[in-house]
Design a protein around this motif. Structure first.
Motif, PDB file in Angstrom:
ATOM      1  N   ALA A   1      65.432   7.256  40.663  1.00 53.56           N
ATOM      2  CA  ALA A   1      65.823   8.667  40.763  1.00 53.56           C
ATOM      3  C   ALA A   1      65.189   9.348  41.966  1.00 53.56           C
ATOM      4  N   GLY A   2      63.911   9.111  42.186  1.00 52.78           N
ATOM      5  CA  GLY A   2      63.235   9.735  43.324  1.00 52.78           C
ATOM      6  C   GLY A   2      63.757   9.232  44.651  1.00 52.78           C
ATOM      7  N   LEU A   3      64.073   7.934  44.726  1.00 49.84           N
ATOM      8  CA  LEU A   3      64.621   7.370  45.956  1.00 49.84           C
ATOM      9  C   LEU A   3      65.975   7.995  46.273  1.00 49.84           C
ATOM     10  N   LEU A   4      66.826   8.107  45.251  1.00 52.54           N
ATOM     11  CA  LEU A   4      68.155   8.673  45.461  1.00 52.54           C
ATOM     12  C   LEU A   4      68.088  10.148  45.837  1.00 52.54           C
ATOM     13  N   ALA A   5      67.164  10.868  45.231  1.00 56.50           N
ATOM     14  CA  ALA A   5      67.033  12.291  45.563  1.00 56.50           C
ATOM     15  C   ALA A   5      66.670  12.455  47.037  1.00 56.50           C
ATOM     16  N   ALA A   6      65.775  11.597  47.521  1.00 52.48           N
ATOM     17  CA  ALA A   6      65.358  11.683  48.924  1.00 52.48           C
ATOM     18  C   ALA A   6      66.474  11.264  49.870  1.00 52.48           C
ATOM     19  N   ALA A   7      67.432  10.468  49.353  1.00 57.29           N
ATOM     20  CA  ALA A   7      68.535   9.972  50.181  1.00 57.29           C
ATOM     21  C   ALA A   7      69.829  10.718  49.911  1.00 57.29           C
ATOM     22  N   ASN A   8      69.723  11.916  49.341  1.00 60.52           N
ATOM     23  CA  ASN A   8      70.903  12.741  49.047  1.00 60.52           C
ATOM     24  C   ASN A   8      71.930  12.003  48.195  1.00 60.52           C
ATOM     25  N   GLY A   9      71.419  11.178  47.274  1.00 63.67           N
ATOM     26  CA  GLY A   9      72.283  10.477  46.343  1.00 63.67           C
ATOM     27  C   GLY A   9      73.030   9.293  46.917  1.00 63.67           C
ATOM     28  N   ARG A  10      72.696   8.902  48.143  1.00 65.80           N
ATOM     29  CA  ARG A  10      73.428   7.810  48.806  1.00 65.80           C
ATOM     30  C   ARG A  10      72.489   6.630  49.038  1.00 65.80           C
TER      31      ARG A  10
ATOM     32  N   THR B   1      65.909   3.791  53.437  1.00 67.41           N
ATOM     33  CA  THR B   1      65.338   2.875  54.434  1.00 67.41           C
ATOM     34  C   THR B   1      63.866   2.632  54.130  1.00 67.41           C
ATOM     35  N   GLY B   2      63.283   1.704  54.857  1.00 65.57           N
ATOM     36  CA  GLY B   2      61.858   1.460  54.697  1.00 65.57           C
ATOM     37  C   GLY B   2      61.038   2.697  54.989  1.00 65.57           C
ATOM     38  N   SER B   3      61.461   3.486  55.977  1.00 71.08           N
ATOM     39  CA  SER B   3      60.731   4.711  56.311  1.00 71.08           C
ATOM     40  C   SER B   3      60.799   5.728  55.183  1.00 71.08           C
ATOM     41  N   VAL B   4      61.971   5.831  54.538  1.00 72.19           N
ATOM     42  CA  VAL B   4      62.126   6.759  53.411  1.00 72.19           C
ATOM     43  C   VAL B   4      61.218   6.342  52.269  1.00 72.19           C
ATOM     44  N   VAL B   5      61.201   5.063  51.938  1.00 74.04           N
ATOM     45  CA  VAL B   5      60.362   4.576  50.832  1.00 74.04           C
ATOM     46  C   VAL B   5      58.885   4.777  51.161  1.00 74.04           C
ATOM     47  N   THR B   6      58.499   4.495  52.401  1.00 76.46           N
ATOM     48  CA  THR B   6      57.097   4.677  52.797  1.00 76.46           C
ATOM     49  C   THR B   6      56.678   6.131  52.669  1.00 76.46           C
ATOM     50  N   ALA B   7      57.525   7.052  53.145  1.00 74.82           N
ATOM     51  CA  ALA B   7      57.189   8.476  53.054  1.00 74.82           C
ATOM     52  C   ALA B   7      57.049   8.918  51.604  1.00 74.82           C
ATOM     53  N   LEU B   8      57.944   8.453  50.741  1.00 70.90           N
ATOM     54  CA  LEU B   8      57.849   8.806  49.318  1.00 70.90           C
ATOM     55  C   LEU B   8      56.584   8.237  48.696  1.00 70.90           C
ATOM     56  N   ALA B   9      56.230   7.017  49.074  1.00 68.06           N
ATOM     57  CA  ALA B   9      55.007   6.407  48.541  1.00 68.06           C
ATOM     58  C   ALA B   9      53.781   7.228  48.918  1.00 68.06           C
ATOM     59  N   LEU B  10      53.750   7.691  50.139  1.00 70.71           N
ATOM     60  CA  LEU B  10      52.615   8.501  50.586  1.00 70.71           C
ATOM     61  C   LEU B  10      52.565   9.848  49.870  1.00 70.71           C
ATOM     62  N   GLU B  11      53.730  10.317  49.396  1.00 73.83           N
ATOM     63  CA  GLU B  11      53.777  11.567  48.628  1.00 73.83           C
ATOM     64  C   GLU B  11      53.425  11.360  47.158  1.00 73.83           C
ATOM     65  N   GLY B  12      53.256  10.083  46.753  1.00 73.42           N
ATOM     66  CA  GLY B  12      52.854   9.797  45.381  1.00 73.42           C
ATOM     67  C   GLY B  12      53.973   9.364  44.457  1.00 73.42           C
ATOM     68  N   GLU B  13      55.193   9.147  44.973  1.00 80.84           N
ATOM     69  CA  GLU B  13      56.306   8.742  44.117  1.00 80.84           C
ATOM     70  C   GLU B  13      56.057   7.324  43.589  1.00 80.84           C
ATOM     71  N   ALA B  14      56.096   7.150  42.271  1.00 81.14           N
ATOM     72  CA  ALA B  14      55.621   5.929  41.627  1.00 81.14           C
ATOM     73  C   ALA B  14      56.447   4.703  41.997  1.00 81.14           C
ATOM     74  N   THR B  15      57.768   4.825  41.974  1.00 72.14           N
ATOM     75  CA  THR B  15      58.608   3.667  42.277  1.00 72.14           C
ATOM     76  C   THR B  15      58.423   3.226  43.726  1.00 72.14           C
ATOM     77  N   ALA B  16      58.352   4.188  44.623  1.00 74.36           N
ATOM     78  CA  ALA B  16      58.132   3.853  46.031  1.00 74.36           C
ATOM     79  C   ALA B  16      56.803   3.133  46.218  1.00 74.36           C
TER      80      ALA B  16
END
Length: 331
Positions: free
Chosen positions: A214-223, A228-243
């Motif tokens: 859910a968090g990954l899709l929200a960051a990618a506007n549902g698409r 990308t790897g950069s999107v997942v890395t940024a979410l991980a640094l923000e504390g998103e658990a799946t990332a």
């Protein structure tokens, strides 16, 4: 009684070198001084897989920076396998170069000598000279981005092997029959421990409609395709658990491959650079644990350090510039 006084001789400006880092997604150019400091940097998107278009972008960047700085030497770090003299890109998995006479083409276009080397070799040289590898006699550099770039510095020189292709660690086969790699093989290490691998795992999770995505899709506007790897890395640094879980999985693959390299090369230090290294300890902590878990002779041998690179995304252009400065005229 008359006295004479000579005017002081004006100091000439310190020589500057221009370094260019050519990757699968970007071309970066920077003016670098003898201390490894970047005085000005420009970036362009890599223009697809067209070799001539890439060379045209290089020419534009060089001419623009030459207009503002006195450039004494030019060095190119190119993603691909170089021949030993540093004149031809034999093969590039992420660009359209096949036996590409890159140095000859660029020297004809720029009307000056050009040093050409592998981009990971350039980044390793920069880290050994100015960054995390200073003072080490044997260092392995891994750059995690589109794939895995690799290089080995031994006693103040980049080890390039008998044919110029040493350091292609990302193409060791770590999972026979695994994911297809752009090099043509299956199961290459870079298919499991790179920025591209991280993005692929995130997209796969999203396409399976997992609630964990859910968090990954929200960051990618549902698409999912925008994950990308950069999107997942940024979410991980923000504390998103799946990332964070996905980054840790990549770290485990990274640590396994590093243990294999330690068995073969026994360096004192592994330096981790490239875009994925922005994850910092979220990546490096699971990497170290997997490395120690898989290390041959663990408990009875000295363990290498695993550190984040210090020079960031400019390492490749800094190293290319410094190699051009220190080795100008060697070819």
């Amino acid at each position: 009684m008359s006295s004479s006084r000579s005017d002081p001789v004006p100091e000439l400006p310190a020589p500057l070198s221009l370094g260019i880092d050519i990757g699968g997604s970007k071309v970066a150019a920077g003016v670098v001084n003898a201390e490894g400091e970047v005085l000005e940097e420009l970036r362009r998107a890599t223009p697809g897989r067209d070799a001539r278009a890439v060379e045209a972008v290089i020419g534009e960047l060089v001419h623009e920076l030459e207009g503002r700085h006195r450039i004494d030497s030019v060095g190119i770090g190119a993603a691909g396998w170089m021949d030993l003299p540093g004149s031809t890109v034999v093969f590039s998995p992420h660009l359209a170069w096949r036996d590409e006479p890159l140095r000859q083409n660029l020297e004809a276009m720029l009307h000056r000598p050009v040093l050409v080397t592998n981009d990971a070799d350039a980044a390793a040289w920069a880290e050994w000279r100015f960054g995390a590898g200073r003072g080490r006699d044997r260092m392995v550099m891994l750059t995690l981005g589109t794939g895995i770039g690799g290089a080995l510095v031994i006693d103040g020189r980049v080890e390039r092997g008998s044919f110029g292709m040493a350091g292609e660690f990302g193409h060791q086969i770590i999972m026979p029959g695994g994911h297809r790699c752009e090099c043509g093989n299956r199961g290459c290490w870079e298919q499991y421990a790179s920025g591209n691998a991280l993005g692929r795992e995130g997209r796969e999770l999203a396409r399976k409609h997992s609630p964990m995505a859910a968090g990954l899709l929200a960051a990618a506007n549902g698409r999912p395709k925008n994950i990308t790897g950069s999107v997942v890395t940024a979410l991980a640094l923000e504390g998103e658990a799946t990332a964070q879980e996905l980054v840790a999985e990549v770290g485990e693959w990274l640590g396994l491959g590093i243990a294999n390299l330690a068995a073969a090369l026994d360096p004192a230090l592994f330096v981790i650079g490239g875009g994925l290294s922005a994850a910092g300890e979220l990546l490096l902590d699971p990497t170290r644990r997997a490395y120690l878990r898989n290390l041959t002779g663990r408990g009875y041998r000295q363990e290498a350090l695993i550190m984040k690179a210090q020079l960031g995304p400019s390492a490749g252009l800094v190293g290319a510039a410094d190699l051009a400065r220190t080795q100008q005229g060697a070819h």
